[in-house]
Enzyme design. Structure first.
Site, PDB file in Angstrom:
ATOM      1  CB  SER A  51      39.045  34.557  38.817  1.00  0.00           C
ATOM      2  OG  SER A  51      39.592  35.214  39.918  1.00  0.00           O
ATOM      3  CB  ALA A  98      40.632  36.979  32.978  1.00  0.00           C
ATOM      4  CG  ASN A 142      41.699  43.312  29.844  1.00  0.00           C
ATOM      5  OD1 ASN A 142      42.248  44.404  29.685  1.00  0.00           O
ATOM      6  ND2 ASN A 142      41.989  42.530  30.844  1.00  0.00           N
ATOM      7  N   PRO A 143      38.500  44.642  30.122  1.00  0.00           N
ATOM      8  CG  PRO A 143      36.625  43.610  31.050  1.00  0.00           C
ATOM      9  CD  PRO A 143      37.849  43.323  30.248  1.00  0.00           C
ATOM     10  CB  CYS A 144      41.139  45.853  34.469  1.00  0.00           C
ATOM     11  SG  CYS A 144      39.719  45.192  35.369  1.00  0.00           S
ATOM     12  CD  GLU A 203      44.186  43.692  32.949  1.00  0.00           C
ATOM     13  OE1 GLU A 203      43.627  44.797  32.973  1.00  0.00           O
ATOM     14  OE2 GLU A 203      43.647  42.655  33.354  1.00  0.00           O
ATOM     15  N   PRO A 240      45.336  43.408  37.411  1.00  0.00           N
ATOM     16  CG  PRO A 240      43.145  44.207  37.170  1.00  0.00           C
ATOM     17  CD  PRO A 240      44.210  43.425  36.468  1.00  0.00           C
ATOM     18  N   GLY A 259      42.808  41.447  41.408  1.00  0.00           N
ATOM     19  CA  GLY A 259      41.833  41.825  42.441  1.00  0.00           C
ATOM     20  C   GLY A 259      41.491  40.686  43.377  1.00  0.00           C
TER      21      GLY A 259
HETATM   22  N1  UDP Z   1      37.458  40.526  35.307  1.00  0.00           N
HETATM   23  C1  UDP Z   1      36.087  40.396  35.121  1.00  0.00           C
HETATM   24  N2  UDP Z   1      35.234  40.596  36.174  1.00  0.00           N
HETATM   25  C2  UDP Z   1      35.677  40.924  37.411  1.00  0.00           C
HETATM   26  C3  UDP Z   1      37.070  41.061  37.615  1.00  0.00           C
HETATM   27  C4  UDP Z   1      37.926  40.845  36.546  1.00  0.00           C
HETATM   28  O1  UDP Z   1      35.643  40.126  34.016  1.00  0.00           O
HETATM   29  O2  UDP Z   1      34.860  41.090  38.340  1.00  0.00           O
HETATM   30  C5  UDP Z   1      38.400  40.300  34.174  1.00  0.00           C
HETATM   31  C6  UDP Z   1      38.786  41.553  33.457  1.00  0.00           C
HETATM   32  O3  UDP Z   1      39.071  41.270  32.095  1.00  0.00           O
HETATM   33  C7  UDP Z   1      40.066  41.952  34.157  1.00  0.00           C
HETATM   34  C8  UDP Z   1      40.702  40.602  34.321  1.00  0.00           C
HETATM   35  O4  UDP Z   1      39.602  39.743  34.648  1.00  0.00           O
HETATM   36  O5  UDP Z   1      40.787  42.851  33.392  1.00  0.00           O
HETATM   37  C9  UDP Z   1      41.768  40.484  35.363  1.00  0.00           C
HETATM   38  O6  UDP Z   1      41.307  41.012  36.588  1.00  0.00           O
HETATM   39  P1  UDP Z   1      41.934  40.555  37.970  1.00  0.00           P
HETATM   40  O7  UDP Z   1      43.395  40.388  37.802  1.00  0.00           O
HETATM   41  O8  UDP Z   1      41.451  41.488  39.038  1.00  0.00           O
HETATM   42  O9  UDP Z   1      41.246  39.108  38.169  1.00  0.00           O
HETATM   43  P2  UDP Z   1      41.483  37.928  39.204  1.00  0.00           P
HETATM   44  O10 UDP Z   1      42.107  36.810  38.448  1.00  0.00           O
HETATM   45  O11 UDP Z   1      42.284  38.409  40.357  1.00  0.00           O
HETATM   46  O12 UDP Z   1      40.096  37.555  39.647  1.00  0.00           O
END
Ligand code: UDP
Length: 570
Positions: free
Chosen positions: A71, A86, A268-270, A272, A418, A420
């Site tokens: 993101s 991230a 990191n938070p999740c 991985e 993840p 997400g």
């Molecule tokens: N992360 C974060 N806040 C959020 C969601 C994700 O800081 O609300 C960070 C966190 O380090 C997580 C990583 O982004 O481990 C990857 O998460 P995800 O793949 O769900 O992110 P996306 O790229 O889909 O938003």
């Protein structure tokens, strides 16, 4: 091609907006903005590089939903903030200055959409002496509460919810309090917590004996605990509300590609992405569903397309490191020294449906290994090609690759995130997770809710003349079609959801992917509400046996606000 949900997510947080909050770009402009900003890096290595050609390739991958970077890259590339990663890990040392430096740095990272991990293991325990004041220390957990409050405040103005990982080593004197610090689910809500487990501890659990607690200051033994009792408490708390998770620290460090740079103490938070203090990493994921082609009456994975996409994705992620605007000098320095990237997958559960393979089958496990091995081998080869053109990562000569004679541009290449949000953008199932419900309500960002019916399931049900609104509502209520007799057995066997899959199969699937992943694998092991503490213990043991780097479990209904809820249909 973008679904309504995808457009909603993009409009809410990802598109550029004017002062009145109206989007000033369309999703397609976003993909162009990102492609252009990331392709620019090619010029750093070759003044004559055809940046436009690279830009077109990157734009094509994103606009066709084949690959999506994490993101922060989507939000910030080609914009003034320019922070694209991230994942961050920040060190927390045992002095007021350092603790509050870490707090400030975390706030800056959260503001830009990044997540932060910390190990609090170096902080002296609660009650220890403070020389300068003659008082006593308040300990790691009290400082975690300060970090949590700061995250809460920054959340209001940031691009997305700040997320943290808090880790404490199993041999820290405050470990028993740490294990229980999220007993009250209303506290420390902006942290995921994990216990840092050592090989010595696991040995003590198996040998049913005590292990030593170590004073983080002088590294001397300062107490002993009976290992099986501590393990039981972790299991009990995880069973109660899903936390703490566990990470196998020694195992993570065995895979540290550049040991001379120091020890990995947090993820990191999740979970991985294990990282060194001050290191950051940018992730990206390939949508497997977009790698399928029609064959006969069914589907097949197009390995040629998959290979091309992997190579372009590695190029993309390496470029991100070059054009990234780092929030701190220390982070820039560490990140550039290893150039870690984390390429992974989403849509795995989707393709299993289309390939007619039940998630909870040995065939699915075999496919997971095959797909991930292909991804890792191809990504390494792509990193090798980049190294020939751009050079190896600067600490390569101290790395494990040097001794093995493998030339790499990036110290790690694979991570299963993840996904997400980016999975919503791509309309894909998240990461390697099974489908949670074939029809359900998803809470996204704050309190918004989106209704989803799995599109391929809907298609198949319509094709077979089985689709009705009533049936879809019933499925949403039950969360599974396993017991719905009017649905033919062949459909029930293939369209399995998270609740139909035993915890053992969840762990085995995580292990299949971990086998070929440099970093770690984001996965939640789902348990039914009636699961016992023994069931949780068995899964922890299995995770250890199968070589996982960590585990997160969740027992249905054990936390008040679930991200995904079965049985809530508008
Ligand atoms: N992360 C974060 N806040 C959020 C969601 C994700 O800081 O609300 C960070 C966190 O380090 C997580 C990583 O982004 O481990 C990857 O998460 P995800 O793949 O769900 O992110 P996306 O790229 O889909 O938003």
């Amino acid at each position: 091609m973008l679904s309504k949900n995808a457009v909603t997510v993009l409009e809410r947080r990802y598109l550029k907006k004017d002062a009145a909050g109206q989007p000033t770009e369309k999703p397609d402009d976003l993909f162009k903005r990102v492609a252009q900003a990331i392709a620019e890096a090619d010029k750093e290595f070759n003044i004559d590089a055809d940046v436009k050609a690279t830009q077109d390739v990157f734009y094509d991958m994103m606009s066709r939903l084949k690959f999506m970077p994490n993101s922060p890259t989507l939000m910030n590339a080609g914009r003034p903030l320019g922070q694209l990663s991230a994942c961050f890990v920040l060190p927390v040392s045992d002095s007021m200055e350092d603790i509050f430096d870490a707090l400030k740095n975390a706030a800056l990272i959260h503001k830009s959409g990044g997540g932060t991990g910390f190990s609090f293991s170096r902080l002296r325990p609660a009650g220890a002496a403070v020389n300068s004041t003659g008082g006593v220390a308040s300990g790691p957990i009290s400082f975690m509460k300060v970090f949590n409050a700061a995250t809460e405040a920054v959340k209001q103005g940031g691009t997305r919810r700040g997320a943290n990982m808090g880790i404490l080593r199993i041999d820290h004197p405050d470990i028993m309090d740490f294990i229980q610090c999220k007993k009250n689910t209303a506290e420390i809500t902006n942290f995921n917590i994990s216990v840092g487990i050592t090989e010595e501890f696991m040995k003590a659990v198996h040998e049913k004996r005590e292990y030593a607690l170590v004073d983080p200051h002088d590294k001397k033994e300062c107490g002993r605990l009976y290992a099986p009792a501590v393990f039981d408490l972790i299991v009990k708390m995880a069973w109660t509300n899903g936390e703490p998770g566990i990470v196998f620290l020694d195992r993570i460090n065995r895979d540290n590609p550049v040991p001379s740079l120091g020890e990995v103490e947090s993820t990191n938070p999740c979970g991985e992405q294990p990282l060194l203090p001050f290191e950051s990493c940018n992730l990206g994921s390939i949508n497997l569903d977009a790698m399928l082609i029609r064959k006969g009456g069914g589907y097949e994975l197009d390995y040629e397309e998959f290979e091309r996409t992997i190579r372009h994705a590695v190029h993309f992620l390496d470029n991100v490191i070059t054009v990234n605007n780092y929030p701190l000098d220390e982070i820039r320095e560490m990140t550039l020294s290893t150039r870690k990237i984390g390429l992974g997958l989403m849509g795995f559960a989707d393709i299993l449906y289309k390939l007619k393979i039940p998630y909870n089958s040995d065939e699915a496990i075999e496919l997971a290994e095959k797909v991930m091995k292909f991804l890792r081998d191809t990504a390494r080869d792509a990193s090798n090609e980049l190294a020939k053109e751009r050079g190896t990562f600067p600490t390569y000569s101290e790395s494990v690759f040097k001794s093995k004679g493998i030339v790499q541009r990036n110290a790690t290449v694979t991570t299963i995130a993840p996904t997400g949000t980016i999975s919503i953008i791509c309309g894909a199932s998240s990461g390697i997770e099974p489908i949670f419900g074939l029809s359900y309500i998803r809470n996204v960002m704050d309190n918004d809710e989106l209704l989803e019916i799995h599109p391929y399931f809907e298609e198949v049900m319509k094709e077979r003349g089985l689709y009705s609104k009533e049936l879809m509502s019933r499925i949403a209520q039950e969360g599974t079609i396993a017991h719905i007799e009017e649905i033919p057995q062949d459909i029930r066997d293939i369209f399995v959801t998270a609740h139909d899959i035993t915890p053992e199969y969840h762990v085995r699937m995580q292990a299949a992917f971990q086998k070929y992943t440099d970093n770690a694998v984001s996965k939640t092991v789902n348990f039914p509400r009636e699961a016992t503490q023994d069931d949780v213990r068995t899964v922890y043991e299995l995770a250890y046996e199968l070589g996982l780097k960590g585990v997160t479990i969740y027992r249905d209904g054990s936390r008040d606000a679930q991200v995904l809820n079965i049985g809530k249909v508008n």
